[in-house]
Design a protein around this motif. Structure first.
Motif, mmCIF file in Angstrom:
data_model
loop_
_atom_site.group_PDB
_atom_site.id
_atom_site.type_symbol
_atom_site.label_atom_id
_atom_site.label_comp_id
_atom_site.label_asym_id
_atom_site.label_seq_id
_atom_site.Cartn_x
_atom_site.Cartn_y
_atom_site.Cartn_z
ATOM 1 N N UNK A 123 10.885 48.818 21.320
ATOM 2 C CA UNK A 123 11.218 47.243 21.130
ATOM 3 C C UNK A 123 11.689 46.468 22.245
ATOM 4 N N UNK A 124 12.560 47.245 22.966
ATOM 5 C CA UNK A 124 13.293 46.661 24.226
ATOM 6 C C UNK A 124 11.992 46.352 25.148
ATOM 7 N N UNK A 125 11.418 47.646 25.483
ATOM 8 C CA UNK A 125 10.456 47.280 26.561
ATOM 9 C C UNK A 125 9.391 46.287 26.037
ATOM 10 N N UNK A 126 8.970 46.339 24.959
ATOM 11 C CA UNK A 126 8.238 45.158 24.136
ATOM 12 C C UNK A 126 8.652 43.920 24.553
ATOM 13 N N UNK A 127 10.097 43.647 24.394
ATOM 14 C CA UNK A 127 10.701 42.150 24.367
ATOM 15 C C UNK A 127 10.543 41.850 26.001
ATOM 16 N N UNK A 128 10.748 42.572 26.843
ATOM 17 C CA UNK A 128 10.914 42.123 28.124
ATOM 18 C C UNK A 128 9.780 42.416 29.092
ATOM 19 N N UNK A 129 8.742 43.218 28.881
ATOM 20 C CA UNK A 129 7.888 43.457 29.956
ATOM 21 C C UNK A 129 7.013 42.245 30.448
ATOM 22 N N UNK A 130 6.527 41.537 29.541
ATOM 23 C CA UNK A 130 5.521 40.455 29.802
ATOM 24 C C UNK A 130 5.802 39.444 31.095
ATOM 25 N N UNK A 131 7.034 38.948 31.231
ATOM 26 C CA UNK A 131 7.015 38.168 32.565
ATOM 27 C C UNK A 131 7.417 39.191 33.826
ATOM 28 N N UNK A 132 7.607 40.287 33.432
ATOM 29 C CA UNK A 132 7.882 41.215 34.548
ATOM 30 C C UNK A 132 6.722 41.797 35.221
ATOM 31 N N UNK A 133 5.604 41.979 34.285
ATOM 32 C CA UNK A 133 4.314 42.509 34.767
ATOM 33 C C UNK A 133 3.898 41.367 35.450
ATOM 34 N N UNK A 134 3.902 40.232 34.965
ATOM 35 C CA UNK A 134 3.367 39.020 35.505
ATOM 36 C C UNK A 134 3.832 38.924 37.210
ATOM 37 N N UNK A 135 5.129 39.100 36.984
ATOM 38 C CA UNK A 135 5.657 39.105 38.548
ATOM 39 C C UNK A 135 5.398 40.323 39.469
ATOM 40 N N UNK A 136 5.021 41.342 38.835
ATOM 41 C CA UNK A 136 4.720 42.631 39.521
ATOM 42 C C UNK A 136 5.792 43.287 40.416
ATOM 43 N N UNK A 137 7.087 43.218 39.537
ATOM 44 C CA UNK A 137 8.189 43.623 40.044
ATOM 45 C C UNK A 137 9.131 44.160 38.945
ATOM 46 N N UNK A 138 9.918 45.276 39.286
ATOM 47 C CA UNK A 138 10.999 45.509 38.233
ATOM 48 C C UNK A 138 11.037 47.109 37.838
ATOM 49 N N UNK A 139 12.090 47.247 37.109
ATOM 50 C CA UNK A 139 12.326 48.878 36.734
ATOM 51 C C UNK A 139 12.767 48.809 35.187
ATOM 52 N N UNK A 140 12.359 49.998 34.707
ATOM 53 C CA UNK A 140 12.829 50.177 33.359
ATOM 54 C C UNK A 140 13.592 51.712 33.422
ATOM 55 N N UNK A 141 14.906 51.742 32.772
ATOM 56 C CA UNK A 141 15.525 53.156 32.675
ATOM 57 C C UNK A 141 15.937 53.170 31.297
ATOM 58 N N UNK A 142 15.498 54.470 30.689
ATOM 59 C CA UNK A 142 15.654 54.769 29.405
ATOM 60 C C UNK A 142 16.806 56.195 29.501
ATOM 61 N N UNK A 143 17.724 55.774 28.484
ATOM 62 C CA UNK A 143 18.737 57.179 28.516
ATOM 63 C C UNK A 143 18.185 58.009 27.460
#
Ligand SMILES: NC(=O)c1ccc[n+]([C@@H]2O[C@H](COP(=O)([O-])OP(=O)(O)OC[C@H]3O[C@@H](n4cnc5c(N)ncnc54)[C@H](O)[C@@H]3O)[C@@H](O)[C@H]2O)c1
Length: 268
Positions: A123-143
């Motif tokens: 859910x968290x990845x779905x909520x945040x990914x869209x503007x990040x891929x539009x900007x082509x920049x970022x990181x995700x880290x899962x515990x």
């Protein structure tokens, strides 16, 4: 080492307690704005505490199993703090029961652990990914956890959920790569936090009073048996790895499960 995170925005899901709280402070100490998401109402106080580092913060009291609420939080973060660059999912719950063998648990003990630990991450990845891929920049880290790599019997639904996180992280790393976004997982060893205290309680509840070790004794015995360095990992040591992985120094690290575990599990 200058991590050059100043002015970037990090979201910490699970930021109200334990490692998430320490990670939020570590991003702030590097000059990054921090959004804290947690179901615990104390998240608001923690956001104020983190703001003491002189960065902008925002808190959202949200249960990560509530996708619409997470989407609303993501919109608030983008509007108020700016472009999200890093998303760290530290949320994790135990089943509240010990395994040994797994049939000591009831099948009904499993779904809530999956729902929070696995579906919450999705859910968290779905909520945040869209503007990040539009900007082509970022990181995700899962515990995740060492428990997800060794079939740990301590809390079976927890171990299985942590294995699932590793698979989702690898899928995300592949899907995001074309957009210059990295995804990794941290697998802590034994870290003293509210979660570890709960595991101590259910693991020792059946022992007679005169045989029950203290929390510190139990931790020392377990880490001494399981990890070659025999040391507990501090929250600050985990946070140091998290901010490093967010930085450009780690630009070629993706799809990895990084064990910060005193040598509990070894890979080659
Ligand atoms: N402590 C350890 O030794 C250890 C070892 C290996 C892995 N881990 C993992 O590291 C991560 C952090 O662990 P910790 O020990 O700091 O845990 P913790 O229990 O201290 O903190 C977890 C946070 O998640 C929040 N949370 C729980 N359910 C939520 C939900 N449904 N929605 C929103 N927030 C929710 C809690 O309120 C809390 O603030 C977890 O994923 C855990 O499984 C911990």
């Amino acid at each position: 080492m200058n991590l050059e995170l100043t002015g970037q925005v990090a979201v910490i899901a699970g930021g109200a307690n334990g490692m998430g709280r320490t990670i939020a402070k570590a991003f702030a100490a590097e000059g990054a704005g921090v959004a804290l998401i947690d179901r615990d109402p104390v998240v608001e106080d923690v956001a104020q505490e983190v703001a003491g580092h002189g960065v902008e913060t925002l808190s959202a009291q949200v249960d990560v199993t509530d996708f619409p609420a997470l989407q609303a939080a993501a919109t608030r973060v983008e509007e108020n703090l700016g472009a999200v660059r890093h998303v760290v999912f530290t949320v994790g719950i135990d089943s509240g029961k010990g395994g040994f063998p797994f049939w000591n648990l009831d099948p009904s003990d499993w779904p809530r652990v999956y729902d929070v630990n696995v579906q919450g991450a999705v859910n968290t990845a779905h909520a945040f990914y869209a503007p990040m891929i539009a900007r082509r920049q970022g990181t995700f880290l899962f515990f995740s956890s060492v428990a997800g790599q060794i079939g740990s019997q301590t809390d079976p639904p927890y171990s299985v959920s942590k294995a699932a996180i590793l698979s989702f992280m690898q899928i995300a790393a592949k899907d995001f790569a074309a957009y210059n976004i990295r995804a990794n997982a941290i697998c802590p060893g034994m870290v003293q936090t509210p979660l570890q205290q709960r595991i101590y309680q259910f693991s020792t509840a059946d022992l007679p009073d005169d045989e029950r070790p203290t929390y510190d004794e139990w931790c020392a015995q377990k880490i001494g048996r399981m990890a070659v360095l025999g040391r507990l990992v501090s929250q600050e040591e985990i946070a140091a790895m998290v901010v490093f992985l967010a930085s450009e120094h780690a630009r070629n690290i993706t799809g990895q499960a990084l064990n910060v575990d005193s040598g509990w599990v070894m890979h080659w």
